[in-house]
Design a protein around this motif. Structure first.
Motif, PDB file in Angstrom:
ATOM      1  N   GLN A 152       2.141   2.513  -0.439  1.00  0.00           N
ATOM      2  CA  GLN A 152       0.964   3.534  -1.170  1.00  0.00           C
ATOM      3  C   GLN A 152       0.915   2.954  -2.877  1.00  0.00           C
ATOM      4  N   LEU A 153       1.716   2.011  -3.125  1.00  0.00           N
ATOM      5  CA  LEU A 153       1.685   1.554  -4.510  1.00  0.00           C
ATOM      6  C   LEU A 153       0.521   0.497  -4.337  1.00  0.00           C
ATOM      7  N   SER A 154      -0.124   0.519  -5.482  1.00  0.00           N
ATOM      8  CA  SER A 154      -1.464  -0.286  -5.485  1.00  0.00           C
ATOM      9  C   SER A 154      -0.904  -1.842  -6.168  1.00  0.00           C
ATOM     10  N   GLU A 155      -1.566  -2.821  -6.095  1.00  0.00           N
ATOM     11  CA  GLU A 155      -1.158  -4.015  -6.642  1.00  0.00           C
ATOM     12  C   GLU A 155      -0.825  -3.892  -8.106  1.00  0.00           C
ATOM     13  N   GLU A 156      -1.635  -3.208  -8.965  1.00  0.00           N
ATOM     14  CA  GLU A 156      -1.599  -2.713 -10.316  1.00  0.00           C
ATOM     15  C   GLU A 156      -0.317  -2.052 -10.457  1.00  0.00           C
ATOM     16  N   GLN A 157       0.143  -1.208  -9.763  1.00  0.00           N
ATOM     17  CA  GLN A 157       1.203  -0.560  -9.967  1.00  0.00           C
ATOM     18  C   GLN A 157       2.475  -1.386  -9.827  1.00  0.00           C
TER      19      GLN A 157
ATOM     20  N   ARG B 203      -0.286 -10.719 -13.172  1.00  0.00           N
ATOM     21  CA  ARG B 203      -0.667 -10.809 -11.715  1.00  0.00           C
ATOM     22  C   ARG B 203      -0.594 -12.231 -11.603  1.00  0.00           C
TER      23      ARG B 203
END
Length: 121
Positions: A31-36, A45
């Protein structure tokens, strides 16, 4: 969470491994986004994209994608493939998958696929 991972480095080996394992499990939560994940890990990144792990994941994704497209095209050209042939094609390295994808354009049927696989074993 990022502080938690950084603090793990100061722990003895056994505790360090458990701490890293727990930290990685949290980082890899679906459920974690790439940004998180980038914020938690504290890695920009662009820097993480150049890590060996991410490069391996990208290469694996390219290989799987090429295998899927090639199998779909082969099914249209040669008919339904058996499980052994499908598994063999899925196991081909990316370069061979690309070569097969080009060669299949000239295939007339399953015999051509069998001959190609025999020649490239």
């Amino acid at each position: 969470m990022g502080d938690k991972l950084l603090g793990v480095a100061a722990l003895p080996d056994g505790q360090r491994r458990r701490g890293l394992h727990q930290g990685l499990e949290q980082l890899l939560e679906p459920q974690l986004s790439e940004e998180q994940i980038m914020v938690i890990a504290g890695i920009p990144r662009e820097e993480i994209r150049h890590t060996r792990a991410v490069q391996d994941w990208l290469a694996e994704g390219r290989q799987e994608g090429e295998a899927n497209v090639t199998l779909r095209l082969l099914t249209r050209r040669c008919g339904l493939l058996n499980e052994a042939t499908t598994a063999r094609i899925q196991a081909l390295p990316l370069e061979q998958l690309e070569t097969l994808a080009e060669a299949l354009l000239d295939f007339q049927g399953p015999a051509d696929l069998a001959a190609w696989l025999a020649a490239h074993a």
